[in-house]
Design a protein around this motif. Structure first.
Motif: not given
Length: 315
Positions: A33, A36-37
């Protein structure tokens, strides 16, 4: 090392491997996560390392499970080498990870991309540090009681992960808040170099185990000193030592009077073996008796060398 029964050792090593898998699963999810951020190469490198840690931890669990199996008809020395094989597999994964991270960092240096959402990446890295500290503490406890090579190699991974996660935080802070755009790929390269060095160190230890390298000189000397406490023994020679997983294997020749009966010689060797095995737990010992004055293999200094004489010469 505290003496641990085979069953307790197996339970401890399995618990450490399962703890590694659990931590790796959590970190892979969080870092996927965060990668991706943020779009950070350093974070991507950290994700790759955690993903490989997960695979390596599964290999560790397999290795310690096989190594804990008792000796059988086909493996009379036990299955301890499984831990070294698991360690070698982990080393290969670390090396692949280091190469991929370095390639991505060099590409980013050439392209000049920038990260985003640094706060999320920093938070994930901080959580990873806390979880890693907890895992390292448990692994250290297990290592002190089992001497598991596979757990030691896994411990090396997660020790390097502390620096890796700190590097990710530093890279994001410098890139996002200090405007130093090259920080992220440069830290990515540093992480790759750190992983490569860790792989080399772990590989050397695993290869030593597989190649039956002699004990470290300090341990070997301590063994000879313990044997020398038995004055009935003379001319301890052809001493050979090796380790396989958490077990040690030792053999040597020793001189006893040729006039001594088999029963008398047997009783002496039984007492010596019992004493040495108490001093060096998890050791399999084989002692060969020579009649005093016998020369085993003329011209071979490794066989003829008298360890007791060396001990007196050093004192």
């Amino acid at each position: 090392m505290t003496e641990t029964t085979a069953d307790n050792r197996a339970k401890l090593t399995r618990s450490a491997a399962i703890a590694s898998i659990s931590v790796a699963l959590i970190l892979v999810a969080l870092k996927s996560w965060a990668s991706w951020q943020t779009g950070s190469t350093a974070m991507l490198g950290s994700l790759a390392d955690s993903a490989l840690d997960l695979i390596a931890s599964i290999a560790t669990l397999t290795g310690v499970w096989i190594a804990s199996m008792p000796a059988d008809q086909d493996h009379r020395f036990g299955h301890g080498k499984a831990e070294a094989l698991a360690a070698i597999f982990q080393v290969m994964l670390i090396a692949v990870s280091a190469f991929g991270i370095a390639a991505r960092a060099l590409s980013q240096l050439a392209g000049g991309t920038q990260t985003s959402a640094a706060g999320e990446g920093i938070a994930v890295s901080a959580i990873a540090i806390v979880l890693t500290f907890a895992l390292l503490a448990w692994q250290k406890y297990v290592m002190n009681r089992t001497r598991s090579l596979a757990i030691q190699t896994d411990h090396l991974h997660y020790k390097s992960d502390l620096l890796l996660n700190l590097a990710v935080i530093a890279a994001l802070v410098l890139d996002q808040y200090a405007g130093f755009g090259m920080a992220d790929p440069l830290f990515g390269l540093a992480i790759a170099a750190w992983l490569a060095w860790g792989a080399f160190t772990a590989a050397r230890e695993a290869v030593d185990d597989l190649m039956d390298r002699e004990w470290p000189e300090e341990k070997r000397l301590a063994f000879v000193e313990a044997a020398a406490l038995h004055p009935e023994l003379t001319n301890l020679h052809d001493l050979r030592t090796r380790a396989s997983g958490n077990r040690d294997f030792v053999q040597f020749h020793v001189d006893l009077p040729g006039t001594m009966t088999v029963e008398e010689a047997h009783d002496i060797i039984e007492r010596v073996e019992k004493d040495l095995c108490q001093r060096f737990p998890n050791m399999e010992l084989l002692i060969h008796i020579d009649p005093r004055g016998h020369v085993d293999e003329p011209g071979n200094p490794l066989v003829e060398e008298d360890e007791f004489a060396k001990l007196e010469g050093d004192s």
